[in-house]
Design a protein around this motif. Structure first.
Motif, PDB file in Angstrom:
ATOM      1  N   SER A   1     -26.682  80.616  83.333  1.00 52.30           N
ATOM      2  CA  SER A   1     -27.883  80.160  84.038  1.00 52.30           C
ATOM      3  C   SER A   1     -28.368  78.791  83.589  1.00 52.30           C
ATOM      4  CB  SER A   1     -29.015  81.186  83.849  1.00 52.30           C
ATOM      5  OG  SER A   1     -29.362  81.297  82.481  1.00 52.30           O
TER       6      SER A   1
ATOM      7  N   ALA B   1     -26.160  76.211  86.031  1.00 52.87           N
ATOM      8  CA  ALA B   1     -25.925  76.371  87.467  1.00 52.87           C
ATOM      9  C   ALA B   1     -26.876  77.405  88.041  1.00 52.87           C
ATOM     10  CB  ALA B   1     -24.477  76.795  87.716  1.00 52.87           C
ATOM     11  N   ASP B   2     -26.952  77.410  89.378  1.00 59.33           N
ATOM     12  CA  ASP B   2     -27.674  78.467  90.066  1.00 59.33           C
ATOM     13  C   ASP B   2     -26.932  79.784  89.875  1.00 59.33           C
ATOM     14  OD1 ASP B   2     -29.522  76.699  90.949  1.00 59.33           O
ATOM     15  OD2 ASP B   2     -28.673  76.465  92.956  1.00 59.33           O
ATOM     16  N   VAL B   3     -27.694  80.874  89.886  1.00 57.86           N
ATOM     17  CA  VAL B   3     -27.119  82.213  89.754  1.00 57.86           C
ATOM     18  C   VAL B   3     -27.813  83.125  90.760  1.00 57.86           C
ATOM     19  CG1 VAL B   3     -26.613  84.146  88.217  1.00 57.86           C
ATOM     20  CG2 VAL B   3     -26.751  81.837  87.283  1.00 57.86           C
TER      21      VAL B   3
ATOM     22  N   GLY C   1     -33.059  78.203  88.707  1.00 56.77           N
ATOM     23  CA  GLY C   1     -31.921  78.563  89.538  1.00 56.77           C
ATOM     24  C   GLY C   1     -31.565  80.026  89.577  1.00 56.77           C
TER      25      GLY C   1
ATOM     26  N   LEU D   1     -25.830  78.713  98.583  1.00 54.45           N
ATOM     27  CA  LEU D   1     -25.655  79.699  97.517  1.00 54.45           C
ATOM     28  C   LEU D   1     -24.250  80.276  97.482  1.00 54.45           C
ATOM     29  CD1 LEU D   1     -28.992  81.754  97.463  1.00 54.45           C
ATOM     30  CD2 LEU D   1     -28.263  79.890  95.976  1.00 54.45           C
TER      31      LEU D   1
ATOM     32  N   VAL E   1     -21.829  80.290  93.981  1.00 54.39           N
ATOM     33  CA  VAL E   1     -22.489  80.276  92.673  1.00 54.39           C
ATOM     34  C   VAL E   1     -22.217  81.608  91.980  1.00 54.39           C
ATOM     35  CG1 VAL E   1     -24.276  78.783  93.611  1.00 54.39           C
ATOM     36  CG2 VAL E   1     -24.698  81.242  93.481  1.00 54.39           C
TER      37      VAL E   1
ATOM     38  N   THR F   1     -16.630  82.752  94.517  1.00 54.15           N
ATOM     39  CA  THR F   1     -17.294  82.319  93.283  1.00 54.15           C
ATOM     40  C   THR F   1     -16.360  82.493  92.095  1.00 54.15           C
ATOM     41  OG1 THR F   1     -19.245  82.670  91.882  1.00 54.15           O
ATOM     42  CG2 THR F   1     -18.287  84.607  92.921  1.00 54.15           C
TER      43      THR F   1
END
Length: 600
Positions: free
Chosen positions: A25, A28-30, A56, A184, A187, A212
């Motif tokens: 986290s 990056a976005d999660v 994120g 999204l 991710v 992902t």
């Protein structure tokens, strides 16, 4: 790559999810997907408490995530999601259409029963979720042929009115993920105890995981359906070691398998107790909750997991309320709604030919609105409403009384006032007289019978004045004439509105008529209007009869679903085992483990 972590201990699964988020986290976005949105919120809240700042972390339930991805496609084709009530209404229409064509054989004896439409809606939901086609059903004999015809008609009706059900929604979301148009997509993802029920959901998860680089799925031990679905996706499976040092660990790890041969540790971590009946059982749970609280366990660290919430929810609500224990019901609570019941009784009055017995029952519920100065029903009122499931203000039936209403509630009791304590003043035993006279046939018959009652009272007054002019009965008879006039001014416009309901119409016309009737006949119509709003996507379906409308609405309107509060903290959690997925508690009560009840 999908990593699957299986454990019988919720705390171990949550620890694995927190460690995964701590790794990814920060850079990056999660996406955090919980079996419910609240469980995803709880995990992110726990992670945030141990970090100076978090960015994120996107929280969803699996259905919410599918809606996000499918929304652009739905908007492009002007589609709307089907509500549970709308699906039941569509199932009732499908059954009627197929029976009218004489195509039902096996289900013909029960097709017209009130419980068939809800059962059909549930069955079609499971069939479509598992990808079962009508052609496959036809291979199963008479019952399968009937079900195949119903399924084909359901799909045709669903397509013609621009609705999508859950399985179609997941299919559109899968296509959207493949197109990679959403920011999204790609991710890292945490699937926190998410239950995968059918192939549509499995395909959605598989497509999402293929886009992902890192995905973690935590799964409770024993959830073979979800493990089987994830096993069809390229993944690595990890299982927590099976420990049996304590009684709780033995219960967590061996509840779905054979126990080891060594003796059961008596450490008090698992305690069995019984009570004579569900009510006493709930009282005993309340007593033990208070004991745990005295030992320092916070209420929000305790939970009651029920397999049959319909049976236990009202008993737990009463027991915990008497004990002063704050409770959070994950599914909300259900209680009788007099406004909804009054509206259903009015519809039954119209179905039964404007029955005086039904109209008397409607008046007995105390839902008569505040009348005009002339004693007639109110005209068009601007009342804000929305589909059930969205937020509704928490007043007795959802509507905020205006200042004039609150003031009028405290009017001095006077014979000149037609309404007292929420119901209409009526002459003594007028309901019995109307029922004996079999008042049916519309406004004209009602008017004649009310005129006849008034004439009868006037004859009594005239006769009494000749014989006993000072009799106190004269005052009572004159009061009855006044009350009868109040009844006439209110009842005849309502009966006229019921008589104006169409014999057959599509749902759009029915909704327009009922949205006009509800404010006219109910003091607090917001709950009724919110339920009607659920059926707006069904506007093009029809024609349907008044009896069919009454059957669809009867069960839903008679009980008011009270949504749980926004935050569960400070309250004992009460829900089903499925709603506890992705959560961990210090103390858990599991009622209802009685002989011949569990396992079924």
């Amino acid at each position: 790559m999908l990593h699957v972590f299986e454990s019988g201990c919720a705390a171990e699964r949550l620890t694995a999810a927190r460690e995964f988020l701590a790794e990814v986290s920060t850079s990056a976005d999660v996406i955090v997907v919980g079996n419910s949105r609240d469980s995803a919120d709880d995990l992110v809240r726990c992670v945030s408490m141990g970090s100076p700042a978090t960015l994120g972390l996107h929280r969803f339930s699996m259905l919410q995530l599918a809606v996000r991805f499918a929304a652009p496609e739905m908007a492009r084709w002007s589609l709307a999601p089907s509500t549970p009530l709308g699906t039941e209404a569509l199932a009732a229409r499908v059954t009627f259409e197929v029976m009218q064509r004489g195509e039902l054989n096996h289900f013909a004896p029960v097709g017209a029963r009130p419980g068939f439409a809800p059962a059909l809606a549930a069955s079609i939901h499971e069939l479509r979720a598992c990808g079962v086609t009508a052609s496959a059903l036809e291979q199963l004999g008479n019952a399968g042929i009937d079900l195949a015809r119903l399924l084909r008609e359901f799909e045709a009706q669903l397509s013609s009115i621009g609705l999508v059900d859950r399985s179609a929604l997941f299919g559109m979301a899968t296509s959207a993920v493949k197109s990679r148009t959403d920011s999204l997509v790609g991710v890292p993802i945490v699937l926190l105890d998410v239950a995968i029920q059918g192939c549509a959901e499995r395909e959605f998860i598989a497509t999402l995981c293929s886009c992902t680089p890192r995905t973690l799925a935590t799964v409770p031990a024993g959830d073979e359906r979800t493990l089987s679905a994830l096993g069809k996706i390229q993944s690595e499976r990890n299982s927590a070691p099976l420990n049996s040092e304590t009684s709780l660990q033995r219960l967590q790890n061996y509840v779905f398998s054979d126990l080891p041969s060594d003796s059961y540790p008596k450490d008090g971590q698992v305690c069995l107790f019984s009570a004579p009946g569900e009510g006493r059982e709930c009282v005993e749970i309340a007593r033990r909750l208070l004991d745990e609280a005295k030992n320092g366990v916070a209420f929000d660290e305790m939970a009651i997991l029920v397999r049959t919430p319909g049976t236990y929810a009202p008993l737990l609500e009463a027991a915990l309320g008497r004990a002063g224990i704050p409770a959070y019901f994950a599914r909300g609570t259900s209680r009788p709604d007099p406004a909804g019941r009054a509206f259903v009784v009015l519809l039954a009055c119209a179905v039964e030919g404007f029955s005086a017995k039904r109209f008397a029952e409607y008046l007995s519920l105390g839902q008569v609105p505040l009348l005009t100065k002339e004693g007639t029903p109110p005209g068009d009122r601007e009342i804000w409403s929305q589909a059930a499931g969205e937020e509704i203000p928490s007043t007795p039936t959802g509507e905020v009384p205006t200042e004039s209403e609150e003031t009028s509630e405290h009017h001095k009791d006077s014979d000149a006032e037609p309404v007292i304590a929420g119901t209409l003043r009526t002459p003594r035993r007028w309901e019995e007289l109307l029922v004996e006279a079999a008042v049916i046939g519309g406004k004209e018959r009602w008017a004649r019978r009310l005129d006849g009652l008034a004439a009868e009272l006037r004859l009594k007054i005239a006769g009494l004045q000749k014989v006993e002019p000072e009799s106190p009965r004269l005052i009572a008879l004159e009061r009855q004439i006044g009350n009868l006039e109040h009844l006439r001014r209110f009842a005849l416009p309502v009966i006229e509105e019921l008589a104006a309901l169409p014999k057959q119409a599509n749902w759009g016309e029915w909704l327009q008529a009922m949205e006009h009737l509800a404010p006219m006949a109910l003091r607090y119509p917001v709950h009724v209007l919110s339920v009607l709003a659920e059926l707006r996507p069904m506007a093009a379906i029809g024609p349907v009869t008044l009896d069919e409308v009454h059957q669809v609405l009867a069960k839903r309107l008679t009980h008011l679903e009270v949504e749980p509060p926004r935050r569960r903290f400070g309250c004992v959690f009460i829900g089903t085992p499925e709603q506890a997925r992705g959560r961990s508690f210090n103390t858990v009560f599991v009622p209802g483990l009685a002989e011949r009840v569990f396992p079924q």
